[in-house]
Design a protein around this motif. Sequence first.
Motif, mmCIF file in Angstrom:
data_model
loop_
_atom_site.group_PDB
_atom_site.id
_atom_site.type_symbol
_atom_site.label_atom_id
_atom_site.label_comp_id
_atom_site.label_asym_id
_atom_site.label_seq_id
_atom_site.Cartn_x
_atom_site.Cartn_y
_atom_site.Cartn_z
ATOM 1 N N GLY A 164 -6.723 -5.185 -48.161
ATOM 2 C CA GLY A 164 -5.308 -5.373 -47.866
ATOM 3 C C GLY A 164 -4.459 -5.416 -49.122
ATOM 4 N N SER A 197 -1.474 -2.804 -50.182
ATOM 5 C CA SER A 197 -0.108 -3.235 -50.485
ATOM 6 C C SER A 197 0.427 -2.531 -51.721
ATOM 7 C CB SER A 197 -0.057 -4.757 -50.683
ATOM 8 O OG SER A 197 -0.714 -5.149 -51.877
ATOM 9 N N GLN A 219 5.597 -0.877 -36.514
ATOM 10 C CA GLN A 219 4.459 -1.594 -35.928
ATOM 11 C C GLN A 219 3.566 -0.626 -35.159
ATOM 12 O OE1 GLN A 219 5.258 -5.940 -34.633
ATOM 13 N NE2 GLN A 219 7.152 -4.834 -34.152
ATOM 14 N N ASN A 254 0.282 -0.203 -36.979
ATOM 15 C CA ASN A 254 -0.688 -1.279 -37.193
ATOM 16 C C ASN A 254 -0.723 -2.278 -36.046
ATOM 17 O OD1 ASN A 254 1.761 -2.884 -38.194
ATOM 18 N ND2 ASN A 254 1.536 -1.368 -39.826
ATOM 19 N N THR A 255 0.323 -3.105 -35.886
ATOM 20 C CA THR A 255 0.297 -4.167 -34.886
ATOM 21 C C THR A 255 0.134 -3.623 -33.472
ATOM 22 O OG1 THR A 255 1.971 -5.208 -36.300
ATOM 23 C CG2 THR A 255 1.390 -6.344 -34.266
ATOM 24 N N THR A 272 -1.378 -0.896 -32.431
ATOM 25 C CA THR A 272 -2.746 -0.454 -32.153
ATOM 26 C C THR A 272 -3.688 -1.643 -31.986
ATOM 27 O OG1 THR A 272 -3.117 -0.194 -34.547
ATOM 28 C CG2 THR A 272 -2.455 1.760 -33.324
ATOM 29 N N PHE A 331 6.875 -0.835 -45.108
ATOM 30 C CA PHE A 331 5.438 -0.569 -45.122
ATOM 31 C C PHE A 331 4.665 -1.713 -45.766
ATOM 32 C CE2 PHE A 331 6.596 4.193 -45.336
ATOM 33 C CZ PHE A 331 6.753 4.232 -43.961
ATOM 34 N N THR A 363 5.634 -5.054 -42.875
ATOM 35 C CA THR A 363 5.321 -4.974 -41.450
ATOM 36 C C THR A 363 3.888 -5.360 -41.082
ATOM 37 O OG1 THR A 363 7.018 -3.274 -41.121
ATOM 38 C CG2 THR A 363 5.309 -3.437 -39.440
ATOM 39 N N PRO A 364 2.849 -4.848 -41.777
ATOM 40 C CA PRO A 364 1.479 -5.187 -41.348
ATOM 41 C C PRO A 364 1.194 -6.684 -41.359
ATOM 42 C CG PRO A 364 1.463 -3.334 -42.865
ATOM 43 C CD PRO A 364 2.841 -3.886 -42.907
ATOM 44 N N SER A 365 1.542 -7.364 -42.448
ATOM 45 C CA SER A 365 1.240 -8.796 -42.543
ATOM 46 C C SER A 365 2.155 -9.626 -41.655
ATOM 47 C CB SER A 365 1.357 -9.267 -44.000
ATOM 48 O OG SER A 365 2.637 -8.974 -44.534
ATOM 49 N N THR A 425 1.133 -9.094 -37.776
ATOM 50 C CA THR A 425 -0.123 -9.771 -37.417
ATOM 51 C C THR A 425 0.020 -11.288 -37.497
ATOM 52 O OG1 THR A 425 -0.851 -9.452 -39.716
ATOM 53 C CG2 THR A 425 -1.617 -7.848 -38.081
#
Length: 404
Positions: free
Chosen positions: A54, A58, A234, A237-238, A240, A355, A358-360, A363
Amino acid sequence: MKLLKIYINSFRGLSSESWMLALVMLINRSGSMVLPFLGVYMTDHLKFDIKSAGIVLSFFGIGSVVGSWVGGMITDKIGEFRVQSISLFLSVPMFCLIPLFHTEAGLATIIFIQSSISEAFRPANSVAVSKYAKPGNITRAFSLNRMAVNLGFSVGPALGGILAAISYDFLFYSNAAGALLAGLTYVFFFRNRSYRNKEKPDRAISDTSVSPYKDSRFILFAAACFFFSVCFFQILNTLTIFYKQEARLSAEKIGYILGFSGVIVVVMEMIMVQIAERYLKLKTTMLLGTLFCAVSFGMLAAGTSLWILVVSISILSLGEIWALPFMATITSLRSGTHNKGAYMGLLGIAFSLSFIITPSLGTFVAERFGFTFLWLATGIILGMTAVAFYYIVPWMIGNKKESH
């Protein structure tokens, strides 16, 4: 039959340069098979833990921010032809060097450098699209480019899966080959081309020499684009994870749903953009597109049945069509003759920052408060962003359709 006629007509009037820019983008993005498999490469091949992977990922986002900023700045100084050429050709050795780094620090460094170089291409490419498009066809030219991106991202991961099964190194070398082919195609066709869209400065819209970082109105627009992209992306990542954990879909079914979304965008974008250009003002298009996305995510709070998921992704795809390409159009209209690259660069930064975040963020909210809360909150934020677009856009460029 009538729909087919409208679809065909939507491509008419596009310049040969617009088609070639789309072809270059298709070649380049078809080779973009590293990113979807980079996390798997690190955890499976290099044996990184998820946290370390991760962190490295980043640095791709950080490099995107730097690349967007630098690319936009130097585009206004040396021109988009040189920036795109340099970015494509320098990406070739960068991709080839990635397999030589096996430590977290080393891989993070080379990924950051590679991302900075490759993402400098984006603002320069956006400037080229706006300058080579025929007057009045800017949004359709951007849509054609997005169609190429979507097709490329459909082909790239599929090829990447085949190559990864043989050797992960092939992923990086294939990316390098794609960048080289795109670079050669671009230089061969555009080295002596003249711009089609030689716009005149419009003092009612923007001072042609002002920096976008001092343009308070455009900064507000870029902030709205940032909030939109944090919510929308999202999908990468989120969403899916939600499909997998909550809806209990297999990887194959997830792929089908995302592929269905891509098909909708490819088939419908040019038609819907033509409708928006003909009948809607830019503020209305942005309002409706963003509201569609809000409804799409909000629907997911209602359940996980397959029909809800399919209808949701369909509405999201339609919202994407009426939001993303028009952001570039609005940016082009706001910018002046000599600062277009800087404006496109700031728009790119707004997306690149998402980018990273959003992922962290997605989730974290899902784990702490649940997916239902996440989707409702996403819908509310997008609804507020839609209203913001409705008032910010005419404040920046006037109450108009796409025009010059």
